[in-house]
Structure formats: structure tokens, C-alpha cells
Scaffold this motif. Sequence first.
Motif, PDB file in Angstrom:
ATOM      1  N   ILE A  66       0.856  -1.183   0.000  1.00 50.55           N
ATOM      2  CA  ILE A  66       0.000   0.000   0.000  1.00 50.55           C
ATOM      3  C   ILE A  66       0.892   1.232   0.000  1.00 50.55           C
ATOM      4  O   ILE A  66       1.725   1.415   0.904  1.00 50.55           O
ATOM      5  N   TYR A  67       0.733   2.070  -1.006  1.00 48.02           N
ATOM      6  CA  TYR A  67       1.512   3.298  -1.137  1.00 48.02           C
ATOM      7  C   TYR A  67       0.705   4.467  -0.572  1.00 48.02           C
ATOM      8  O   TYR A  67      -0.438   4.693  -0.975  1.00 48.02           O
ATOM      9  N   THR A  68       1.316   5.214   0.339  1.00 46.22           N
ATOM     10  CA  THR A  68       0.674   6.388   0.926  1.00 46.22           C
ATOM     11  C   THR A  68       1.425   7.636   0.479  1.00 46.22           C
ATOM     12  O   THR A  68       2.657   7.691   0.559  1.00 46.22           O
ATOM     13  N   TYR A  69       0.664   8.623   0.015  1.00 44.47           N
ATOM     14  CA  TYR A  69       1.246   9.874  -0.472  1.00 44.47           C
ATOM     15  C   TYR A  69       0.748  11.043   0.373  1.00 44.47           C
ATOM     16  O   TYR A  69      -0.401  11.064   0.816  1.00 44.47           O
ATOM     17  N   GLN A  70       1.619  12.025   0.537  1.00 45.53           N
ATOM     18  CA  GLN A  70       1.238  13.290   1.152  1.00 45.53           C
ATOM     19  C   GLN A  70       1.164  14.349   0.073  1.00 45.53           C
ATOM     20  O   GLN A  70       2.093  14.482  -0.745  1.00 45.53           O
ATOM     21  N   LEU A  71       0.070  15.096   0.026  1.00 47.86           N
ATOM     22  CA  LEU A  71      -0.104  16.127  -0.988  1.00 47.86           C
ATOM     23  C   LEU A  71       0.614  17.396  -0.537  1.00 47.86           C
ATOM     24  O   LEU A  71       0.265  17.994   0.485  1.00 47.86           O
ATOM     25  N   GLN A  72       1.618  17.795  -1.292  1.00 49.19           N
ATOM     26  CA  GLN A  72       2.377  18.995  -0.993  1.00 49.19           C
ATOM     27  C   GLN A  72       2.393  19.885  -2.226  1.00 49.19           C
ATOM     28  O   GLN A  72       3.043  19.577  -3.222  1.00 49.19           O
ATOM     29  N   ASP A  73       1.674  20.985  -2.167  1.00 49.93           N
ATOM     30  CA  ASP A  73       1.568  21.889  -3.307  1.00 49.93           C
ATOM     31  C   ASP A  73       1.086  21.096  -4.531  1.00 49.93           C
ATOM     32  O   ASP A  73       0.003  20.564  -4.523  1.00 49.93           O
ATOM     33  N   THR A  74       1.924  20.992  -5.552  1.00 45.79           N
ATOM     34  CA  THR A  74       1.505  20.276  -6.756  1.00 45.79           C
ATOM     35  C   THR A  74       2.010  18.846  -6.794  1.00 45.79           C
ATOM     36  O   THR A  74       1.764  18.139  -7.764  1.00 45.79           O
ATOM     37  N   LEU A  75       2.689  18.406  -5.733  1.00 45.19           N
ATOM     38  CA  LEU A  75       3.311  17.093  -5.761  1.00 45.19           C
ATOM     39  C   LEU A  75       2.649  16.140  -4.774  1.00 45.19           C
ATOM     40  O   LEU A  75       2.355  16.509  -3.643  1.00 45.19           O
ATOM     41  N   PHE A  76       2.381  14.912  -5.246  1.00 50.39           N
ATOM     42  CA  PHE A  76       2.015  13.832  -4.344  1.00 50.39           C
ATOM     43  C   PHE A  76       3.338  13.214  -3.882  1.00 50.39           C
ATOM     44  O   PHE A  76       3.993  12.505  -4.637  1.00 50.39           O
ATOM     45  N   LYS A  77       3.766  13.481  -2.646  1.00 52.89           N
ATOM     46  CA  LYS A  77       5.041  12.986  -2.148  1.00 52.89           C
ATOM     47  C   LYS A  77       4.856  11.611  -1.522  1.00 52.89           C
ATOM     48  O   LYS A  77       4.042  11.437  -0.610  1.00 52.89           O
ATOM     49  N   LEU A  78       5.602  10.626  -2.020  1.00 48.88           N
ATOM     50  CA  LEU A  78       5.521   9.283  -1.463  1.00 48.88           C
ATOM     51  C   LEU A  78       5.965   9.325  -0.007  1.00 48.88           C
ATOM     52  O   LEU A  78       7.084   9.705   0.318  1.00 48.88           O
ATOM     53  N   GLU A  79       5.051   8.934   0.885  1.00 47.87           N
ATOM     54  CA  GLU A  79       5.296   9.047   2.321  1.00 47.87           C
ATOM     55  C   GLU A  79       5.659   7.707   2.952  1.00 47.87           C
ATOM     56  O   GLU A  79       6.550   7.622   3.797  1.00 47.87           O
ATOM     57  N   HIS A  80       4.968   6.646   2.531  1.00 45.33           N
ATOM     58  CA  HIS A  80       5.201   5.359   3.170  1.00 45.33           C
ATOM     59  C   HIS A  80       4.740   4.225   2.248  1.00 45.33           C
ATOM     60  O   HIS A  80       3.791   4.381   1.499  1.00 45.33           O
ATOM     61  N   ILE A  81       5.457   3.115   2.323  1.00 44.94           N
ATOM     62  CA  ILE A  81       5.054   1.899   1.623  1.00 44.94           C
ATOM     63  C   ILE A  81       4.836   0.811   2.678  1.00 44.94           C
ATOM     64  O   ILE A  81       5.759   0.460   3.415  1.00 44.94           O
ATOM     65  N   THR A  82       3.606   0.318   2.763  1.00 43.59           N
ATOM     66  CA  THR A  82       3.259  -0.719   3.726  1.00 43.59           C
ATOM     67  C   THR A  82       3.148  -2.054   3.023  1.00 43.59           C
ATOM     68  O   THR A  82       2.285  -2.244   2.157  1.00 43.59           O
ATOM     69  N   LYS A  83       4.023  -2.957   3.360  1.00 45.13           N
ATOM     70  CA  LYS A  83       3.958  -4.306   2.804  1.00 45.13           C
ATOM     71  C   LYS A  83       2.810  -5.058   3.480  1.00 45.13           C
ATOM     72  O   LYS A  83       2.784  -5.206   4.698  1.00 45.13           O
ATOM     73  N   VAL A  84       1.849  -5.515   2.687  1.00 43.78           N
ATOM     74  CA  VAL A  84       0.717  -6.245   3.250  1.00 43.78           C
ATOM     75  C   VAL A  84       1.197  -7.624   3.706  1.00 43.78           C
ATOM     76  O   VAL A  84       1.807  -8.362   2.915  1.00 43.78           O
ATOM     77  N   PRO A  85       0.962  -7.991   4.973  1.00 45.11           N
ATOM     78  CA  PRO A  85       1.513  -9.251   5.509  1.00 45.11           C
ATOM     79  C   PRO A  85       0.699 -10.476   5.101  1.00 45.11           C
ATOM     80  O   PRO A  85       0.142 -11.199   5.938  1.00 45.11           O
ATOM     81  N   LEU A  86       0.647 -10.713   3.788  1.00 45.79           N
ATOM     82  CA  LEU A  86      -0.045 -11.908   3.308  1.00 45.79           C
ATOM     83  C   LEU A  86       0.665 -13.153   3.845  1.00 45.79           C
ATOM     84  O   LEU A  86       1.892 -13.238   3.792  1.00 45.79           O
ATOM     85  N   ASP A  87      -0.119 -14.104   4.339  1.00 46.71           N
ATOM     86  CA  ASP A  87       0.470 -15.279   4.996  1.00 46.71           C
ATOM     87  C   ASP A  87      -0.494 -16.454   4.854  1.00 46.71           C
ATOM     88  O   ASP A  87      -1.519 -16.508   5.544  1.00 46.71           O
ATOM     89  N   PRO A  88      -0.211 -17.392   3.964  1.00 46.68           N
ATOM     90  CA  PRO A  88      -1.105 -18.540   3.783  1.00 46.68           C
ATOM     91  C   PRO A  88      -1.334 -19.338   5.060  1.00 46.68           C
ATOM     92  O   PRO A  88      -2.370 -19.992   5.206  1.00 46.68           O
ATOM     93  N   SER A  89      -0.387 -19.276   5.996  1.00 44.27           N
ATOM     94  CA  SER A  89      -0.541 -20.059   7.229  1.00 44.27           C
ATOM     95  C   SER A  89      -1.690 -19.562   8.094  1.00 44.27           C
ATOM     96  O   SER A  89      -2.215 -20.316   8.921  1.00 44.27           O
ATOM     97  N   VAL A  90      -2.077 -18.287   7.922  1.00 42.95           N
ATOM     98  CA  VAL A  90      -3.246 -17.759   8.643  1.00 42.95           C
ATOM     99  C   VAL A  90      -4.390 -17.455   7.660  1.00 42.95           C
ATOM    100  O   VAL A  90      -5.307 -16.714   7.969  1.00 42.95           O
ATOM    101  N   ASN A  91      -4.291 -18.036   6.455  1.00 40.77           N
ATOM    102  CA  ASN A  91      -5.315 -17.890   5.415  1.00 40.77           C
ATOM    103  C   ASN A  91      -5.507 -16.442   4.971  1.00 40.77           C
ATOM    104  O   ASN A  91      -6.595 -16.058   4.550  1.00 40.77           O
TER     105      ASN A  91
END
Length: 384
Positions: A69-94
Amino acid sequence: MVILVIAACQSEEPIEKPYDVQISYATYQLDKPRFVLPLDNESSVDSYAPSGYLAQDRYFFYNKNNKSIYTYQLQDTLFKLEHITKVPLDPSVNFRRVAEVHYHNKDSIFIYDDLNFQGDQPDLYLINVEGQIINSYKLTNVSEGDVMKLDRLNTITGPTMYYHEGKIYMATSLSKQTAKENWKPLLIYDLATGEKQLRGEFPLLPTTAIYAQYTYSFQFVLAPDREEIYFSFAYESDLYRYSLVNDTWEEIKFEADEFSKPEEREANDSMRAYVESNAWFYGIFYDQSTSRLHRILYLPSTEFSPTTSASDVVEGLVLTADEQRMVLHRIDPDNGNYDVVPKFSHFRTMLFHPKLGPLVQTQLNDAYELDSEDYLILAPVIIQ
């Protein structure tokens, strides 16, 4: 049932109807500044991917290429990439797939896994911005006669799930196993108690595909400040409203000159010819800054331009001969006053900002010397 009557037509000046609805014929133009959304070498823009705004200055989208999941902060005319959250997909917990995301805040990111719609395994996961699983829930079990979550491919545009004040609101679909008493378009799930409620009514009980794929297609939008949810069905001109406070379901009568309800499809009809020869309501959005609903109507293929042409509204945008044409209907839900914006055909990537309203994709990358694979350039639409 409360019925509000709304009609739409094309008139240069507002005109009065017997039920005091004011209709106007609106135009639009693009405003500056134009917003730049940077993409990295692992991300791409997918119109079906979950995306949205956390607030007026935060935007997110799910990148299926790297399951993040990519999160951006809006600064003036730029969407600044703020954070990348890796989704913890795990077949062991379905926890295996991301079908929908509702990003409430850094501690509450709700993810729906549509691989677990049968059986007792959780289908809703709660994670935080660091990618840690906080909790999981079981919303539906189709094998026991429950509804299904509406597939994002069927909604075409917009979310299929919202969180509001401790409850999940989810657009639903039916399977062959769904019990008839559960044929409702809205599922409400209380996260604290696990209590489930089904609300609303389908305009048509979707037992057969009489409107092709649009039989199962509808969009809904939460107006959090009004504590209301609005529903738009592709084949139905009327709108519907659910009040979270009063637990009421209302039909909003609506008529538009550009729309005629499609005839029911016969089994031997060509699906493509049938879809292209009819108009369909395509999306509904809520602009909290103006308390207006924006509803998109796709026009039949007979409305297509016969040749490729440059847009006279969006600088640098080329409209191809087979590009889908549309109009935008803008509603004041309090009194039914209505704007019709014709030829609103610059969809491409469209985001509805909570303050700026609709943003549309431009083709100005060359002018800004920005690679189209690395940057998305958006412009606000001002409706006049």
C-alpha cells in the motif's frame, strides 16, 4: 418509503419543475495547479486497484505488483511518497489476497480477502502501517447462505467497503447458495460485537443476467458527515439512500434525458452489442466540501466520436474514436437541485478529492519532461 423526485435535462438556465427541482446545464474547465503523482519502478496505475484519500492531504493506492500500500502526502503540486506498507499476506493464517482496502488511519487499515468467502476462516484483516496483523474477522460464510462481498470488477469504480464509527459497511452480491431472506445490497458488521445486519433492497432481484454483466453492477458511496450511504445501480435511473442514524432506506426518483432503461437481454443476444448499444450508470462519488453527489453515465456507442480528436477541455488529451463518452450528473441531495455536465469524457484515471472534487488524468508528460511510466499528471475539474 420516502421518495424524492429529481429530473435532469439540458437547459441554459435553471427551470422550475412542479416539484421545485432546479435543473441547470453546466460546463467545466480545468484548473491549475496540476498535480504530479510519482510512481516507482514497481508500481503502476490500475483503475481497479483499491485507492482513496485518508484526508485532504493524504492519498493511497494498493500496488498489486509488490503487494504493498503506497501512501502519499499532498504537498503543493506534488504527491510525495510518504510510506510503503507491505501487506503481511500469509497462507498459514489464510491471509492470501487483497480484494479491497479501507485505510482509516495508520493503526487501522482494513483489508478484505475474497478467497475466504466460504468456510469459517477470517475474510477481513486489520493491519497497521508497519504491516502487522492486529485482528481478523469473519463477515460472511456463503456456504451457510450468507451474501458475498461485491467484486470490485463489478462495481467498476469506487470502493466496495467502508469503515465508520466501529462498523464495516460492505456492498454485497449473491451466489447460488445465498438464502433468499439475505438478498440485500448492504451488509453492516459491528466489529466489537460481531453482529451482522442486512439492509436495503435491490431494484431487481439478480437471479439471471438479464442486463448482462450490469445485472450485478452497482456502486455505493458513504457521506460520513451526513451519515448516509447512496446507491447507484447501472441499469436503474433511480438512486437509493440509506440513513445510518435512522436505519431507513429511501428511493430517490431520478430522470435524465440521456438515459433510457435498457430492455432485458435475451439469451441469444450478443453481449458486446447489447452493452455498447445502451447507456449505463458507471459510478457515484461524494464531494464533502460541497455536499454534492457526482454520478457518471456512460453513453451508448452511437455517441462515440467517429474520428480521433484532441480535447478542447483537457490540454494535450487525445480522444480516440472508440473512447467511451459520458456525462456527469451533480446532485444536491437536500433539495434535488441538479447540474448536468455533458460530454464529460475525460475519465482515464479519475480521483475524487474530498476538497478539490474530481481530478482527471492529462497527457502533459512531454510538456513537463516527465516520463509517463514514472509520473501521473492530474488536473482539478471546475464545474461552472
